[in-house]
Design an enzyme around this catalytic site. Structure first.
Site, PDB file in Angstrom:
ATOM      1  N   HIS A  83       0.837  -1.201   0.000  1.00 29.76           N
ATOM      2  CA  HIS A  83       0.000   0.000   0.000  1.00 29.76           C
ATOM      3  C   HIS A  83       0.872   1.252   0.000  1.00 29.76           C
ATOM      4  CE1 HIS A  83      -4.091   1.659   1.484  1.00 29.76           C
ATOM      5  NE2 HIS A  83      -3.410   2.609   0.880  1.00 29.76           N
ATOM      6  N   ASN A 117      -4.804   5.758  -7.077  1.00 25.56           N
ATOM      7  CA  ASN A 117      -5.429   7.091  -7.113  1.00 25.56           C
ATOM      8  C   ASN A 117      -4.476   8.166  -7.618  1.00 25.56           C
ATOM      9  OD1 ASN A 117      -3.818   6.944  -4.829  1.00 25.56           O
ATOM     10  ND2 ASN A 117      -5.154   8.250  -3.598  1.00 25.56           N
ATOM     11  N   ASP A 330       0.791   2.593   3.725  1.00 31.47           N
ATOM     12  CA  ASP A 330      -0.099   3.663   3.278  1.00 31.47           C
ATOM     13  C   ASP A 330       0.690   4.969   3.158  1.00 31.47           C
ATOM     14  OD1 ASP A 330      -2.285   5.011   2.356  1.00 31.47           O
ATOM     15  OD2 ASP A 330      -3.426   4.921   4.217  1.00 31.47           O
TER      16      ASP A 330
END
EC number: 3.5.2.3
Lengths: 470, 335, 218
Positions: A83, A117, A330
């Site tokens: 991630h 994204n 993340d």
């Protein structure tokens, strides 16, 4: 001409000291201390190795470099991040594939999954191939693009998942991360569809209606400091729905960055039922609580939000007992202007590639809750398996054993450092750990036998001269 | 005291000093000559990101009565999405040599950032930030309560006193209210017993940790707590719609029936009880015209007291030197 | 907060805090004389309003009012008040924030004779502030000044109309006025300025401490 590395007196997975030789693209020797030189061809057997730590001066023969682990340095399989936000294309002011993967190498990673994204969104074969190629050209780590589940992360139409899977990028992980695939029908279809190519849907669990305008965890702190609350149930309700959907259609589900105690319980329950679900937790959710928001310092603004002390304890417990499979960063770089402002105006996210391993060491290893072998599992083997990059000639997340690809990282668990955003390798400084002293440093990282990091510093020249292995 | 950001930062002594100083300020405002030379040469900037003519005028009047130079910096229209402008504005104000910045902002924590981000070294007065705090409102409420319920309508003899034993009911949209948050902290610090009265939808998760009681029923609170003061909060009509973040209550009529203050409930309050409202009022929703204009209503007086309280805050923040306050550390230059 | 009281056994002129220059009977005599001077100068006390400057000017004004009433039984002892000058000082920014005191004016001062009462007259800056404060309260016919001690070193063209005791001092000395009402005893002492105990400039610019009457520390 590749360099042979003799790693003397290193502890594979934190075990007994050994000599490990990396030659070509593989691990060619794992043996008792003192055996490395002979195994490397004898050329370096008599080379002096003084002190501890890497000693590049001990280059005893053409193309042979010795690193002395002092029986202290821990050798781990190269870390794999499931991630990562690399921001390119679109937000090169925050990070590029080059700068982000360089930071990843500095953090001990040899592979990262680049979230979808970007702008344009990674929702077509063309864009994922572009990101994959940028990663290949940069050469710091293997970049595995994540494909968007829905077109433009819009949550309305499925993206061409099959085309992305079939592309050169070989996408296996699909996620609308940043947005939740909240439409239950769309989620069901995605779960079913990716079965055809052994894909997995990585869900960003956030019920959108329950989190409109939400700024931080809903609870005692949000009530007091007047920031709109983000209820834990907004995450838990989606995870509960998704594990039931995955069970129903017999699909593989991955839960991104779970952050609450009940999310852990739900995943634990689902696994006990045999649901094919995996889950990840971020370093920051293992370490920090929503009390940090009291400073209104937007470096602590993140999605999902920092939760309570009880939640932090629950995710630690879940990671230790295997309910949570993976620690994923993340890593979400942002330029200064997106963080140095009012909390409500600031962007969500924090960097993590360079501090993840240290946080895991501090929270899980130094407290005795996990071994270094467990660290190798949650930061390498499990994420590689979920991303399906654990097989083949350049595989990641493999054991430290002869014949395996030389994707390894060498860690000094006894060292410590003070985190400074400005000193990080990533292009953005938005670390929530600013000023904190953390244990453990990455001494060296090897991607298929080639050093991407030596002496704790990214090896900039090496890439241009050595090129990228096929 | 270097900034006034939150009533949670005020110790009891600080709060009483503010109220005592406000009483002296109020006394000067009863004179024909209302202007004092105290803050001559000091510059106070009213930085308002949110429309609030009443609060801005109150602060402006307070500063001018103390002879400070006042600059009104209306940043209305600068939406929160242009967050960078707060920093740039702060740097501009710093360059202009502002001694105090009175800031109203829709983002909770914006005054905290102005005070602590190292952008400027002026004193920061929070004039209302998002759903967080509005400390001068709470101070003027406490001042009004003390005058009426401790001093019997006059400040004489209230010097040094707190609000021990007094019962205050705060009724309405607590969830979105910085006035409620500020008052709960301050009134508790001053020894009053606060009951929040609201439908469960308009109370924040976590309210159970606040130093107050919580009730879902106004009638029950009036009967059992016998409040000495009832503070009605403004309820925004858009809260009842089902749209984004809405649907907090079914209809204005139902809200008014269950939580509005009208003559019937007014009659059941203790005879000495006062009625308060931070304004602006929605007559007919949270308060009836009868109640708003009743002899026991101190709503208009609250406005006058606001000037005295803000004079006191400006005086205490600006009149002395900065000894002990130190310079603001430029803690975020590393970014 | 309250000052140390001179211990029995110390000589009359020596106390731990310095030399006593006025004792209780001296203060009483000085106030009585001032009261007589006020009535003589104003041809009676009917229109006289006494305004004490906090902290120690206030009890002094009350004492003077009592003596005026002894001289003129018709004198209204209610014609005494207090005038806080804090918000009119010219030195606010040179010191930590001071608490604002009360101003209580008995009725109106318009057209009457105001006698400002202070304990020590030094630089004159306090009186300058008092004149400004008085100006905002009303328009007296005349303003006069009474001080228990005048220690010299004026920095402004101000002089007292009534002085209890002229005390030539050096700037390095401090004058401490103690009154029963505020400090438990009546005395005026003089001592060497102790570095760090008060304002470095030694001027009458810092206002008064909450108690102790250590004028040099202003």
């Amino acid at each position: 001409m590749t360099t042979t590395y003799i790693l003397r007196g290193v502890r594979p997975l934190g075990g007994e000291p050994a000599d490990v030789v990396l030659s070509g693209e593989r691990i060619t020797h794992v043996g008792a201390p003192g055996t490395g030189g002979a195994a490397a061809g004898g050329g370096a057997a008599s080379a002096p190795s003084s002190g501890t730590g890497p000693d590049r001066g001990a280059d005893a023969g053409a193309g042979v470099v010795e690193i002395d682990g002092g029986d202290r340095l821990v050798l781990l399989p190269g870390l794999v991040d499931l991630h990562t936000h690399l921001r390119e294309p679109g937000r090169e002011d925050a990070e590029t594939v080059w700068s982000g993967t360089r930071a990843a190498a500095a953090g001990g990673f040899t592979a990262v999954h680049a979230m979808a994204n970007t702008t344009p969104t990674q929702d077509t074969a063309g864009v994922v191939e572009q990101v994959w190629r940028l990663g290949k050209d940069a050469g710091w780590v293997d970049v595995r693009p994540v494909g968007a589940v829905t077109v433009g992360l819009g949550g309305e139409r499925l993206a061409e998942l099959g085309a992305m899977a079939d592309s050169a990028a070989g996408v296996r992980v699909f996620s609308d991360d940043g947005k939740c695939v909240h439409d239950p029908v769309l989620m069901r279809r995605a779960l079913e569809y990716v079965k055809a190519f052994d894909g997995v849907v990585a869900q960003h669990a956030q019920e959108p209606r329950l989190t409109e305008g939400a700024q931080m965890n809903e609870g005692v702190v949000s009530a007091e400091i007047g920031l709109a609350g983000w209820p834990a149930v907004a995450e838990e309700s989606i995870i509960a729905r998704d594990v039931l959907l995955a069970e129903h259609v017999g699909s593989r589900l991955h839960v991104c960055h779970l952050s609450t105690a009940r999310s852990v319980e739900i995943v634990r329950w689902a696994k006990s039922r045999g649901v094919d679900v995996t889950a990840e937790v971020t370093p920051h959710h293992l370490l920090l609580t929503d009390e940090r928001a009291r400073s209104y310092d937007a470096r602590f603004k993140v999605n999902p939000p920092l939760r309570t002390r009880e939640d932090v304890e629950a995710v630690r417990e879940g990671l230790a007992d295997g309910t949570i499979d993976v620690v994923a960063t993340d890593h979400a770089p942002h330029p200064v202007e997106d963080k140095d402002c009012e909390w409500a105006a600031a962007a969500f996210g924090m960097t993590g590639l360079e501090t993840a391993l240290s946080v895991v060491q501090q929270v899980m290893v130094d407290t005795g809750r996990m071994t270094w072998a467990d660290v190798a599992r949650v930061l390498s083997a499990a994420p590689a398996r979920i991303g399906r990059i654990d097989a083949g000639p350049g595989a990641h997340g493999r054991p430290v054993a002869v014949g395996e690809p030389a994707n390894v990282t060498l860690v000094d668990p006894a060292a410590s450092r003070t985190v400074r955003g400005t000193e990080q390798v990533t292009a953005s400084g938005n670390t929530p750990l600013e000023g904190m002293e953390l244990p453990g440093t990455v001494v060296a990282t090897f991607l298929r036998g080639r050093a991407t990091v030596l002496d704790g510093v990214p090896v900039d020249g090496a890439i241009a001269t050595e090129g990228v292995p096929a | 005291m270097r900034h006034l950001l939150s009533t949670a930062d005020l110790a009891k002594d600080d709060a009483i000093l503010l109220l005592d100083t406000a009483a002296q300020m109020a006394a000067t405002q009863a004179r024909e000559m209302k202007k004092l030379p105290t803050l001559r040469g000091r510059t106070v900037v009213n930085l308002f990101y949110e429309d609030s003519t009443r609060t801005r005028i109150s602060f402006e009047t307070a500063a001018k009565r103390l002879s400070a130079d006042v600059i009104n910096f209306s940043a209305k229209g600068s939406s929160v999405s242009k967050g960078e402008s707060l920093k740039d504005t702060a740097l501009t104000l710093h360059a202009m040599g502002a001694d105090a910045v009175v800031v109203r902002h829709q983002a909770s924590g914006a005054p905290h950032m102005l005070a602590h981000a190292g952008w400027l070294d002026a004193a920061v007065l929070n004039a209302g930030d998002g759903m967080h705090q509005h400390p001068t409102q709470a101070l003027l409420d406490a001042f009004t309560i003390r005058r009426h319920l401790v001093g019997g309508g006059s400040d004489a003899g209230t010097e040094g006193t707190d609000l021990a034993g007094l019962r205050v009911a705060i009724v309405g949209d607590v969830l979105h209210s910085r006035v409620a948050r500020s008052n709960v902290r301050l009134l508790h610090t001053l020894g009053a017993r606060v009951t929040l009265v609201a439908p469960p939808t308009l109370l924040p998760v976590g309210v159970e940790t606040w130093p107050c009681e919580v009730s879902y029923h106004l009638d029950e609170t009036i009967e059992r707590a016998k409040p000495d003061a009832v503070m009605m909060l403004r309820v925004q009509r858009e809260r009842m719609s089902g749209g984004a973040g809405g649907a907090f209550f079914p209809s204005a009529q139902e809200y008014s029936r269950k939580f509005g203050l009208g003559s019937r409930r007014l009659a059941r309050l203790p005879g000495h009880a006062i009625v308060m409202h931070p304004g602006p009022m929605n007559r007919g929703l949270e308060i009836s015209a009868d109640a708003a204009d009743h002899a026991r209503s101190v709503i208009v007086e609250q406005v006058a007291n606001g000037i005295a309280v803000r004079m006191a805050a400006l005086y205490l923040l600006l009149a002395g030197n900065d000894a002990g306050a130190g310079s603001v550390p430029n803690e975020r230059t590393s970014l | 907060m309250s000052p140390s009281i001179a211990l029995p056994g110390n000589g009359p002129g020596e106390s731990p805090r310095g030399t006593t220059v006025l004792e209780a009977p001296d203060i009483a005599r000085a106030l009585t004389r001032i009261a007589h001077e006020i009535t003589e100068r104003n041809k009676g006390a009917a229109d006289v309003v006494l305004l004490g400057i906090p902290t120690r000017g206030v009890p002094l004004a009350r004492r003077l009012a009592g003596r005026l009433a002894e001289i003129e039984p018709t004198y209204d002892t209610g014609a005494v008040g207090e005038l806080d000058v804090t918000m009119y000082r010219d030195d606010l920014r040179r010191h930590p924030t001071r608490a604002v005191g009360a101003t209580r004016i008995p009725g109106s001062v318009d057209g009457r004779t105001v006698v400002l009462v202070d304990d020590v007259l030094f630089s004159g800056r306090t009186i300058r502030a008092a004149l400004d404060a008085l100006n905002d309260v009303g328009r007296p016919r005349a303003v006069q000044l009474a001080a228990l001690v005048d220690r010299g070193h004026r920095e402004l063209p101000i002089r007292a109309d009534y002085v209890g005791k002229n005390l030539p001092t050096s700037r390095s000395e401090r004058i401490s006025v103690h009154l029963t009402e505020t400090d438990g005893e009546d005395s005026v002492t003089i001592s060497e300025y102790v570095a760090g105990a008060g304002s470095a400039d030694g001027g009458d610019v810092a206002g008064r401490p909450p108690a102790g009457g250590e004028e040099g520390a202003r």
